[in-house]
Design an enzyme around this catalytic site. Structure first.
Site, PDB file in Angstrom:
ATOM      1  N   HIS A 104      35.122  47.053  65.541  1.00 42.88           N
ATOM      2  CA  HIS A 104      36.068  47.610  64.584  1.00 42.88           C
ATOM      3  C   HIS A 104      35.253  48.300  63.503  1.00 42.88           C
ATOM      4  O   HIS A 104      34.553  47.666  62.750  1.00 42.88           O
ATOM      5  CB  HIS A 104      36.897  46.474  63.985  1.00 42.88           C
ATOM      6  N   ILE A 161      41.132  37.918  61.639  1.00 43.64           N
ATOM      7  CA  ILE A 161      41.333  39.305  61.158  1.00 43.64           C
ATOM      8  C   ILE A 161      40.315  39.648  60.058  1.00 43.64           C
ATOM      9  O   ILE A 161      40.064  40.808  59.758  1.00 43.64           O
ATOM     10  CB  ILE A 161      42.779  39.511  60.622  1.00 43.64           C
ATOM     11  N   THR A 162      39.716  38.632  59.456  1.00 48.44           N
ATOM     12  CA  THR A 162      38.789  38.849  58.333  1.00 48.44           C
ATOM     13  C   THR A 162      37.636  39.787  58.724  1.00 48.44           C
ATOM     14  O   THR A 162      37.070  39.666  59.811  1.00 48.44           O
ATOM     15  CB  THR A 162      38.218  37.488  57.871  1.00 48.44           C
ATOM     16  N   ARG A 182      35.843  44.296  50.415  1.00 42.46           N
ATOM     17  CA  ARG A 182      34.714  44.882  49.674  1.00 42.46           C
ATOM     18  C   ARG A 182      35.219  45.548  48.396  1.00 42.46           C
ATOM     19  O   ARG A 182      36.233  46.238  48.407  1.00 42.46           O
ATOM     20  CB  ARG A 182      34.005  45.916  50.566  1.00 42.46           C
ATOM     21  N   GLY A 238      47.360  36.187  51.615  1.00 41.85           N
ATOM     22  CA  GLY A 238      47.332  37.417  50.827  1.00 41.85           C
ATOM     23  C   GLY A 238      48.292  38.441  51.403  1.00 41.85           C
ATOM     24  O   GLY A 238      49.373  38.093  51.886  1.00 41.85           O
ATOM     25  N   ARG A 252      27.482  45.596  51.881  1.00 39.73           N
ATOM     26  CA  ARG A 252      28.047  44.960  53.064  1.00 39.73           C
ATOM     27  C   ARG A 252      27.500  43.540  53.217  1.00 39.73           C
ATOM     28  O   ARG A 252      28.213  42.626  53.618  1.00 39.73           O
ATOM     29  CB  ARG A 252      27.685  45.807  54.292  1.00 39.73           C
ATOM     30  N   GLY A 272      44.880  31.997  54.731  1.00 34.91           N
ATOM     31  CA  GLY A 272      44.863  33.206  53.898  1.00 34.91           C
ATOM     32  C   GLY A 272      46.313  33.658  53.757  1.00 34.91           C
ATOM     33  O   GLY A 272      46.972  33.949  54.755  1.00 34.91           O
TER      34      GLY A 272
HETATM   35  P1  A3D Z   1      43.925  39.651  50.517  1.00 37.46           P
HETATM   36  O1  A3D Z   1      45.295  40.116  50.134  1.00 37.46           O
HETATM   37  O2  A3D Z   1      42.837  39.691  49.504  1.00 37.46           O
HETATM   38  O3  A3D Z   1      44.075  38.142  51.078  1.00 37.46           O
HETATM   39  C1  A3D Z   1      43.009  37.309  51.352  1.00 37.46           C
HETATM   40  C2  A3D Z   1      43.405  35.907  50.933  1.00 37.46           C
HETATM   41  O4  A3D Z   1      42.335  35.017  51.305  1.00 37.46           O
HETATM   42  C3  A3D Z   1      43.588  35.743  49.409  1.00 37.46           C
HETATM   43  O5  A3D Z   1      44.902  35.277  49.149  1.00 37.46           O
HETATM   44  C4  A3D Z   1      42.522  34.722  49.012  1.00 37.46           C
HETATM   45  O6  A3D Z   1      42.954  33.823  48.003  1.00 37.46           O
HETATM   46  C5  A3D Z   1      42.310  33.986  50.333  1.00 37.46           C
HETATM   47  N1  A3D Z   1      41.025  33.266  50.418  1.00 37.46           N
HETATM   48  C6  A3D Z   1      39.798  33.610  49.928  1.00 37.46           C
HETATM   49  N2  A3D Z   1      38.900  32.659  50.224  1.00 37.46           N
HETATM   50  C7  A3D Z   1      39.550  31.707  50.934  1.00 37.46           C
HETATM   51  C8  A3D Z   1      39.165  30.465  51.522  1.00 37.46           C
HETATM   52  N3  A3D Z   1      37.902  30.024  51.440  1.00 37.46           N
HETATM   53  N4  A3D Z   1      40.101  29.755  52.185  1.00 37.46           N
HETATM   54  C9  A3D Z   1      41.379  30.176  52.258  1.00 37.46           C
HETATM   55  N5  A3D Z   1      41.827  31.332  51.710  1.00 37.46           N
HETATM   56  C10 A3D Z   1      40.912  32.084  51.053  1.00 37.46           C
HETATM   57  O7  A3D Z   1      43.399  40.457  51.782  1.00 37.46           O
HETATM   58  P2  A3D Z   1      44.254  41.042  53.009  1.00 37.46           P
HETATM   59  O8  A3D Z   1      45.279  40.039  53.435  1.00 37.46           O
HETATM   60  O9  A3D Z   1      44.676  42.432  52.698  1.00 37.46           O
HETATM   61  O10 A3D Z   1      43.074  41.148  54.096  1.00 37.46           O
HETATM   62  C11 A3D Z   1      42.483  39.989  54.605  1.00 37.46           C
HETATM   63  C12 A3D Z   1      41.236  40.308  55.430  1.00 37.46           C
HETATM   64  O11 A3D Z   1      41.590  41.103  56.544  1.00 37.46           O
HETATM   65  C13 A3D Z   1      40.144  41.094  54.682  1.00 37.46           C
HETATM   66  O12 A3D Z   1      38.869  40.566  55.034  1.00 37.46           O
HETATM   67  C14 A3D Z   1      40.308  42.508  55.217  1.00 37.46           C
HETATM   68  O13 A3D Z   1      39.098  43.242  55.134  1.00 37.46           O
HETATM   69  C15 A3D Z   1      40.694  42.204  56.647  1.00 37.46           C
HETATM   70  N6  A3D Z   1      41.353  43.293  57.392  1.00 37.46           N
HETATM   71  C16 A3D Z   1      40.995  43.457  58.694  1.00 37.46           C
HETATM   72  C17 A3D Z   1      41.591  44.441  59.457  1.00 37.46           C
HETATM   73  C18 A3D Z   1      41.204  44.604  60.890  1.00 37.46           C
HETATM   74  O14 A3D Z   1      41.728  45.431  61.588  1.00 37.46           O
HETATM   75  C19 A3D Z   1      40.157  43.758  61.448  1.00 37.46           C
HETATM   76  C20 A3D Z   1      42.575  45.273  58.900  1.00 37.46           C
HETATM   77  C21 A3D Z   1      42.917  45.076  57.571  1.00 37.46           C
HETATM   78  C22 A3D Z   1      42.300  44.071  56.821  1.00 37.46           C
END
Ligand code: A3D
Length: 320
Positions: A176, A119-120, A83, A12, A89, A10
């Site tokens: 969480h 972290i997902t 989301r 992102g 959910r 990931g």
């Molecule tokens: P985002 O910037 O959308 O990045 C996610 C990345 O995952 C994107 O670049 C997508 O292309 C990529 N992706 C989607 N499907 C796949 C796959 N099958 N294989 C490989 N890559 C893929 O999100 P983000 O970086 O802001 O957040 C990532 C995750 O962390 C999300 O699920 C958030 O809800 C979660 N998160 C958790 C916390 C905790 O404290 C647990 C805090 C903040 C965010």
């Protein structure tokens, strides 16, 4: 000595920040994996081009192939979707469960010896699913949430008391989400419990309760401000602290979602508890005495996580 290898699944918002911090701290060489073509390659090149300015040595690469994560020492997983309006959910759970399945297969095939930090979201259920899909030993896979939740608590407390964030420690248990359990009597300023600080008049019980509530809703507060995504700087910093403790065998005591096998009366659930992270991964699960009120709050939080795990089993019986 060859450099360590860090794979980020990931690329992102969090993935990019992880890659930046790992480079700045010279934790190792970094591979960014993402299904979005060009994104991990672009971020890898941009970050590599920052290294001469900041003076750090780390090789960066971006990929769409799991073969490139082979031999990784640490893997941090942020792949998935957040989301969006109109999504339930369960919709999110279904999509990210599929993502955990494919990520788990990739790890199983190419990097089964890695220490994995998930972290997902929804965090506690996704780390559970990732363990099932990857088959990793329970001491080599954890979820990041507690370091972030306690960092938020520490920051709000430092602001309230007008003291350095360095001198505030905070203790957060449970899943969480809004049911997390920030424990005031185990949280301190330079060793003085918050409960004593209320007696000393540093703050009132009402203000402390409000800070605890703000901590519980800390993620939502950022989402409401950003509107287009969720927090990424503090989540990335938190996961890097965990990775560093493993890579450098620091044996830090950090709250994280770990696999419980009877501790706190909980079985086969990943949920936030204090753990020791060292060269062997999860080296110890710290079990503390809880009073009746804390036990009830923790049980409520665990129940919410168990509900999500049951939903995962319903969506994909292979996880049952
Ligand atoms: P985002 O910037 O959308 O990045 C996610 C990345 O995952 C994107 O670049 C997508 O292309 C990529 N992706 C989607 N499907 C796949 C796959 N099958 N294989 C490989 N890559 C893929 O999100 P983000 O970086 O802001 O957040 C990532 C995750 O962390 C999300 O699920 C958030 O809800 C979660 N998160 C958790 C916390 C905790 O404290 C647990 C805090 C903040 C965010």
């Amino acid at each position: 000595m060859a450099r360590k290898k860090i794979a980020l699944i990931g690329a992102g918002q969090i993935g990019g920040t992880l890659a930046h911090l790992a480079g700045l701290k010279e934790l190792g060489d970094i591979v960014l994996f993402d299904i979005a073509e060009g994104t991990p390659q672009g971020k890898a090149l941009d970050l590599a081009e920052s290294s001469p300015v900041d003076g750090f040595d780390a090789a960066y690469s971006g990929t769409q192939s799991y073969a490139d994560i082979a031999g990784a020492d640490v893997i941090i997983v942020t792949a998935g979707v957040p989301r969006k309006p109109g999504m339930s959910r369960d919709d999110l759970l279904g999509i990210n469960l599929k993502v955990m399945d494919s990520v788990g297969q990739g790890i199983k095939q190419y990097a089964p010896d890695a220490f994995v930090i998930c972290i997902t979201n929804p965090l506690d259920a996704m780390v559970w699913a990732l363990q099932k899909a990857s088959g990793l030993p329970r001491n080599k896979i954890v979820g990041m949430a507690g370091v972030l939740d306690s960092a938020r608590f520490r920051y709000f407390l430092a602001e309230e008391f007008k003291v350095s964030v360095e001198d505030v420690t905070a203790f957060v248990l449970g899943g969480h989400g809004d049911d997390m359990v920030p424990l005031a009597r185990y949280s301190t300023v330079a060793g003085i419990p918050l409960t004593d600080l209320v007696k000393l008049g540093w703050t009132s019980q009402e203000r402390l309760d409000a800070i605890i509530e703000r901590t519980r809703k800390g993620g939502g507060e950022i989402v409401n401000l950003l509107k287009t995504g969720s927090a990424f700087y503090a989540p990335a910093a938190s996961a890097i602290a965990m990775a560093e403790s493993y890579l450098k065998d620091k044996r830090r005591v950090l709250p994280a979602a770990a696999h419980l096998t009877g501790q706190y009366g909980v079985n086969d659930v990943f949920v936030g508890v204090p753990i020791v992270i060292g060269a062997n991964g999860v080296e110890r699960i710290v079990e503390i005495e809880l009073n009746e009120a804390e036990k009830a709050e923790f049980a409520k939080s665990v129940k919410a996580v168990e509900g999500l795990i049951e939903a995962c089993k319903g969506i994909n019986p292979a996880f049952a």
